[in-house]
Design an enzyme around this catalytic site. Structure first.
Site, PDB file in Angstrom:
ATOM      1  N   LYS A 133       0.842  -1.204   0.000  1.00 32.87           N
ATOM      2  CA  LYS A 133       0.000   0.000   0.000  1.00 32.87           C
ATOM      3  C   LYS A 133       0.877   1.254   0.000  1.00 32.87           C
ATOM      4  O   LYS A 133       0.638   2.194  -0.750  1.00 32.87           O
ATOM      5  CB  LYS A 133      -0.889   0.025   1.252  1.00 32.87           C
TER       6      LYS A 133
ATOM      7  N   GLN B 292      -5.172  -1.897   9.442  1.00 29.31           N
ATOM      8  CA  GLN B 292      -4.795  -3.150   8.775  1.00 29.31           C
ATOM      9  C   GLN B 292      -5.354  -4.334   9.567  1.00 29.31           C
ATOM     10  O   GLN B 292      -4.986  -4.554  10.714  1.00 29.31           O
ATOM     11  CB  GLN B 292      -3.259  -3.251   8.665  1.00 29.31           C
TER      12      GLN B 292
ATOM     13  N   ASP C 173     -11.717   2.715   4.141  1.00 31.08           N
ATOM     14  CA  ASP C 173     -12.056   1.299   3.947  1.00 31.08           C
ATOM     15  C   ASP C 173     -13.583   1.146   3.826  1.00 31.08           C
ATOM     16  O   ASP C 173     -14.079   0.066   3.513  1.00 31.08           O
ATOM     17  CB  ASP C 173     -11.542   0.499   5.164  1.00 31.08           C
TER      18      ASP C 173
END
Ligand code: NAD
Length: 287
Positions: A49, A93, A116
């Site tokens: 990422k 994460q 997200d």
């Protein structure tokens, strides 16, 4: 397979477009990544990422915590990031250790920074038909369908899997495109009865390879395989028996090299979008 789409190539092209947008509009998006512990897989995902972000002009800041961090410390960090005007996106994460309350942590993120798209607020926005930021994996599926020029309106779409991460948000993204959707899950009886009717089949069960075989799919169907299943030899598979199914259908995504290619791209897109949402919000507040 009569349709061709190289998801690796698509990722490259779309990242380049995003890079140009960031440069042209002099955006300076910042993504904060929260990591708990140091599991190998998470380290790799985070590295990927950060590398993608760096290449296109998104700054990242990594907030690392030890495995035994307490809930309060993480909530405090999220609160800090929420009010930091220089941070546009906050990403936790997953997975995180089980002593932590994952739902509480996710829901503490300001929905305008929830890149997200997993806060209850953002999932609710999606269900109400007014999406703000939507989850990355379902977005990747929608991008693939768009790239295939797939007419979704009125089509019979079958989704396998009802998770908060994939199946449920995908259901609503597809509904917004006027699809007729059936959502199957582990308690569905006679799965084949549904899959055989699907013009578009999206599968995200992740329980066993070759769950979907050629006799279970309609000729000319479009199939998107979201699942990632690692076998004893560490080889990756999806739900679909790719080699036999690809002979029958119009298109099926490979695993690896399919949906998974696009999730980082979607996170980058959401980070840029989050910055735009925040700018708009600040302007509206000033009026
Ligand atoms: P999950 O375990 O939360 O959900 C799986 C869903 O599949 C459940 O709703 C379950 O009811 C259903 N299911 C399981 N076995 C089934 C069966 N035999 N028949 C019908 N339904 C069945 O998993 P998830 O987080 O939604 O992820 C699903 C898969 O997608 C996993 O393999 C995961 O690794 C993969 N994934 C891939 C990406 C990507 O970037 N490609 C992103 C997220 C998840």
């Amino acid at each position: 397979m009569s349709l061709k789409l190289d998801c690796r190539q698509l990722k490259k092209e779309e990242l380049l477009k995003l890079k140009e947008k960031i440069k042209k509009e002099a955006l300076q998006p910042v993504l904060a990544i929260i990591q708990v512990g140091s599991v190998d897989a998470s380290n790799i995902y985070i590295r990927n990422k950060r590398k993608a972000a760096d290449e296109i002009g998104i700054a990242t800041t990594l907030c690392s915590f030890p495995e035994d961090v307490c809930q309060e410390q993480l909530l405090q960090k999220i609160d800090e990031l929420n009010i930091d005007p220089n941070v546009n996106g906050i990403f936790i994460q997953l997975p995180i250790p089980t002593h932590l309350d994952e739902a509480e942590l996710i829901n503490r993120i300001d929905p305008k920074k929830d890149v997200d798209g997993l806060t209850t607020m953002n999932l609710g926005n999606l269900v109400s038909g007014k999406p703000l930021l939507t989850p990355c994996t379902p977005n990747a599926v929608m991008d693939i369908l768009e790239q295939l020029n797939c007419d979704i309106t009125g089509k019979k779409v079958v989704i396998i899997g009802r998770s908060r991460l994939v199946g449920k948000p995908l259901f609503h993204l597809l509904l917004q495109k006027d699809a007729t959707i059936t959502l199957c899950h582990s308690k569905t009886e006679n799965l084949k009865e549904y899959t055989l009717n699907a013009d578009i089949l999206i599968t995200a069960a992740g329980t066993k390879k070759n769950l979907i075989t050629a006799d279970m799919v309609k000729e000319d169907a479009i199939i998107i395989d979201v699942s990632i299943i690692r076998d004893e030899q560490n080889k990756l598979h999806g739900d679909v028996d790719y080699e036999t199914v690809k002979e029958k259908v119009t298109y099926v995504t490979p695993v690896p090299g399919g949906v998974g290619q696009l999730t980082v791209l979607e996170l980058m897109k959401n980070t840029v979008q989050a910055q735009e949402i925040q700018k708009q919000y600040t302007l509206t507040k000033k009026r």
